[in-house]
Design a protein around this motif. Structure first.
Motif, mmCIF file in Angstrom:
data_model
loop_
_atom_site.group_PDB
_atom_site.id
_atom_site.type_symbol
_atom_site.label_atom_id
_atom_site.label_comp_id
_atom_site.label_asym_id
_atom_site.label_seq_id
_atom_site.Cartn_x
_atom_site.Cartn_y
_atom_site.Cartn_z
ATOM 1 N N UNK A 256 -7.003 10.793 -13.159
ATOM 2 C CA UNK A 256 -6.449 10.652 -12.093
ATOM 3 C C UNK A 256 -6.840 9.446 -11.477
ATOM 4 N N UNK A 257 -5.795 8.538 -11.051
ATOM 5 C CA UNK A 257 -6.889 7.291 -10.785
ATOM 6 C C UNK A 257 -6.652 7.164 -8.711
ATOM 7 N N UNK A 258 -6.791 6.705 -7.838
ATOM 8 C CA UNK A 258 -6.869 6.791 -6.704
ATOM 9 C C UNK A 258 -5.287 6.484 -6.010
ATOM 10 N N UNK A 259 -5.093 7.510 -5.887
ATOM 11 C CA UNK A 259 -3.719 8.248 -4.985
ATOM 12 C C UNK A 259 -2.579 8.675 -5.352
ATOM 13 N N UNK B 37 -2.257 -0.510 2.620
ATOM 14 C CA UNK B 37 -1.604 -0.835 3.238
ATOM 15 C C UNK B 37 0.013 -0.067 3.653
ATOM 16 N N UNK B 38 0.007 0.784 2.402
ATOM 17 C CA UNK B 38 0.996 1.292 2.657
ATOM 18 C C UNK B 38 0.752 2.660 2.536
ATOM 19 N N UNK B 39 -0.062 3.467 2.479
ATOM 20 C CA UNK B 39 -0.563 4.934 2.344
ATOM 21 C C UNK B 39 -0.685 5.846 1.248
ATOM 22 N N UNK B 40 -0.785 6.859 1.807
ATOM 23 C CA UNK B 40 -0.880 7.406 0.238
ATOM 24 C C UNK B 40 0.291 8.502 0.114
ATOM 25 N N UNK B 41 0.647 8.589 -0.859
ATOM 26 C CA UNK B 41 1.610 9.242 -1.450
ATOM 27 C C UNK B 41 1.450 10.659 -3.018
ATOM 28 N N UNK B 42 0.936 10.940 -2.389
ATOM 29 C CA UNK B 42 0.551 11.400 -4.636
ATOM 30 C C UNK B 42 1.756 12.633 -3.976
ATOM 31 N N UNK B 43 2.209 13.711 -5.785
ATOM 32 C CA UNK B 43 3.196 14.409 -5.512
ATOM 33 C C UNK B 43 2.568 15.881 -5.451
ATOM 34 N N UNK B 44 1.092 15.947 -5.688
ATOM 35 C CA UNK B 44 -0.108 16.663 -6.253
ATOM 36 C C UNK B 44 -1.568 17.499 -5.642
#
Length: 212
Positions: free
Chosen positions: A57-60, A32-39
């Protein structure tokens, strides 16, 4: 009827019964919120060196790009179709990634092919040969060093290739600009499949074992 691989269906069933149940809410939030990975991880397609496994690492959490030998081309806005460059553009310009890691690994088949002066194309298209040609004269220069064993030569080329890809990555104007501003950091890493050791590149370009 279908011919879809049974092992994949079995794996999906295990996922639904295990990890999905544990991370169901997180996956729904991501949907719902979309992805926001930092790497962003630029890794090899080799099935033995999956970034999500290596970094637990987990999803997202990671934006992963995988190609043959984890190569990055130079910035070429020539109207062509550039999958790796498109992923870099999206990660930096749309996701505002804060870190890009170019991660190579031991026993890389693409690097082995680049070092082999007798490498024969697998197909008339020679996509692998053309792709690896972005390393230029580096493989032949290293191949002339008779003091190295074949294993030492391969490991050295895998790490030299990482530095070369980082150099190419910095030809992307927005990468260079954001790195200079300090809002984006570029890193190199090398993973040893047999020992699971992770080596990271320091500011001098040397590969060291980090303290965990």
């Amino acid at each position: 009827m279908h011919s879809f691989p049974k092992e994949l269906l079995s794996g999906h069933a295990n996922f639904l019964a295990g990890r999905y149940l544990r991370e169901k809410e997180r996956l729904r939030d991501l949907a719902s919120a979309g992805q926001s990975p930092t790497t962003m991880i630029i890794a090899c397609c080799d099935s033995r060196a999956a970034p999500e496994m290596i970094f637990d690492a987990g999803p997202g959490e990671l934006f992963v790009l995988r190609n043959v030998a984890n190569l990055v081309p130079t910035y070429q806005p020539d109207g062509g179709q550039h999958g790796t460059s498109a992923a870099i553009e999206f990660a930096v310009k749309a996701l505002n990634i804060g870190n890009i890691v170019v991660m190579g690994h031991g026993r890389c088949g693409g690097i082995k092919a680049a070092l082999d002066p007798h490498f024969k194309s697998l197909d008339d298209g020679d996509f692998i040969g053309k792709w690896m040609s972005m390393l230029g004269e580096l493989p032949s220069q290293l191949g002339q060093n008779s003091l190295l064993t074949s294993t030492e030569r391969q490991t050295a080329m895998e790490r030299i290739s990482i530095r070369n890809s980082i150099r190419n990555l910095r030809t992307f104007p927005y990468v260079a600009e954001l790195e200079a501003e300090g809002t984006l950091q570029v890193h190199g890493a090398w993973f040893d499949i047999s020992t699971a050791e992770l080596w990271i590149m320091d500011h001098d370009g040397d590969f060291i074992r980090p303290e965990l």
